[in-house]
Scaffold this active site. Structure first.
Site, PDB file in Angstrom:
ATOM      1  N   ASN A  20      25.113  44.464  37.917  1.00  0.00           N
ATOM      2  CA  ASN A  20      25.050  45.357  39.067  1.00  0.00           C
ATOM      3  C   ASN A  20      24.193  46.562  38.674  1.00  0.00           C
ATOM      4  OD1 ASN A  20      26.690  47.119  37.587  1.00  0.00           O
ATOM      5  ND2 ASN A  20      28.550  46.582  38.708  1.00  0.00           N
ATOM      6  N   GLY A  62      23.128  44.231  49.443  1.00  0.00           N
ATOM      7  CA  GLY A  62      22.653  42.884  49.161  1.00  0.00           C
ATOM      8  C   GLY A  62      22.398  42.655  47.685  1.00  0.00           C
ATOM      9  N   ASP A  64      32.504  39.020  41.411  1.00  0.00           N
ATOM     10  CA  ASP A  64      32.902  37.709  40.901  1.00  0.00           C
ATOM     11  C   ASP A  64      32.825  36.652  41.999  1.00  0.00           C
ATOM     12  OD1 ASP A  64      33.442  38.860  38.411  1.00  0.00           O
ATOM     13  OD2 ASP A  64      35.500  39.339  38.979  1.00  0.00           O
ATOM     14  N   VAL A 123      45.845  39.300  34.287  1.00  0.00           N
ATOM     15  CA  VAL A 123      46.710  39.574  35.422  1.00  0.00           C
ATOM     16  C   VAL A 123      46.376  40.982  35.900  1.00  0.00           C
ATOM     17  CG1 VAL A 123      49.077  39.880  36.229  1.00  0.00           C
ATOM     18  CG2 VAL A 123      48.526  38.026  34.635  1.00  0.00           C
TER      19      VAL A 123
END
Length: 321
Positions: free
Chosen positions: A199, A240, A267, A26
């Site tokens: 990343n 990109g 995600d 959460v």
């Protein structure tokens, strides 16, 4: 140099089936005009509580785009866990393999988002830390039927490794998102992944190399290919993505939008990539579609709630044509 695309393997005629072995959190989101410095107290204009967790986010993105998704995860026996299960039911994520852990809290992410849309995130694993290799085996019948299994690092590493080995043993492709990044990954086990999706920061941690220039990013990705990984997909945010295989590199062009909140964009990218690649698009076409989907997501606040449905995404794509 053109990058060869591995053919997708379809196990289900009705559409792509995606498995996700990962976290359910959460998100406790506070929006600030600027980030505080250490020890400083500042007033914040708004607070929100949203469903999150990298695993759940990727599952929701794929499900909103029409994939048949099975989630393997754990939540606490608290009210937050009830909310996670209700959210999965509302969106259509298959949650029969999501267990509640007695006496444990549901995982949480505390997120600060500034006026530019940049964020800082603190993770408390909670029940996510109780997901075990035995849970992967218990979900085996469902996972064997998947076209692609998505993995992240918000659950124990042994569980991630077990899922990678499961995929390899049963000829199910796997995509590992090495986030949050850790420097001690067992590369002998990680190379079982069909796709590795870091990343820039995660790429630097994995390789110990600089990634400040385009050439350095390519060199770091190439070093992972040299260590036996099959396909590297480096997400570059507003720049990109980079696709790297033994056959060469391919740049996936960015999409220019006015960003409001980048939370969950990575995600969104992975969930969309999984959905479209598993549905039969080529590797490059699926990545181009995923780049569009992630760009659309940053134009709205939040993570899962910023993810477009398939109809909404098609409308976005039409406006760009």
């Amino acid at each position: 140099m053109p990058v060869p695309s591995p053919p997708p393997v379809s196990r289900k005629g009705a559409g792509p089936r995606i498995g996700v072995v990962g976290s359910s959190n959460v998100d406790l989101v506070t929006y600030v005009e600027r980030m505080p410095v250490w020890g400083e107290t500042i007033a914040a204009p708004r607070f929100e509580m949203n469903m999150g967790g990298k695993g759940a986010n990727q599952a929701v993105a794929a499900a909103k785009l029409g994939a048949d998704v099975v989630m393997v995860s754990k939540v606490g026996d608290d009210t937050l866990g009830e909310g996670v299960l209700r959210n999965f039911a509302a969106i259509g994520v298959g949650a029969k393999r999501v267990q509640r852990v007695a006496g444990q809290s549901t995982g949480t992410a505390t997120i600060l988002v500034n006026a530019r849309g940049d964020n800082f995130i603190l993770i408390v694993k909670g029940a996510n830390g109780d997901l075990t290799p035995a849970d992967v085996e218990a979900a085996g019948d469902d996972l064997k039927a998947c076209d692609l299994i998505l993995l992240q690092l918000e659950v124990p590493l042994d569980t991630v490794y077990a899922a990678l080995a499961f995929g390899k043993a049963h000829s199910v492709r796997t995509a590992l998102n090495p986030a949050p990044a850790v420097p001690n990954l067992d590369m002998d086990k990680v190379r079982l992944a069909s796709f590795l999706t870091p990343n820039e920061t995660e790429l630097a941690i994995l390789t110990g190399m600089k990634v400040e220039t385009e050439g350095e990013i390519e060199a770091a990705a190439k070093s992972l290919i040299a260590r036996g990984l099959e396909t590297i997909i480096v997400t570059l945010g507003a720049r990109g993505a980079l696709l790297a295989t033994a056959g060469g590199f391919r740049r996936i062009a960015p999409v220019t939008v006015e960003a409001v909140d980048s939370t969950g964009a990575g995600d969104a990218f992975i969930g969309a990539f999984a959905r479209y690649f598993a549905a039969g698009l080529s590797l490059e076409a699926a990545l181009e579609r995923a780049t569009l989907y992630a760009a659309d997501s940053v134009t709205r606040r939040g993570a899962q709630k910023s993810f477009a449905t398939e109809a909404e995404f098609e409308a976005f794509r039409s406006r760009l044509r």
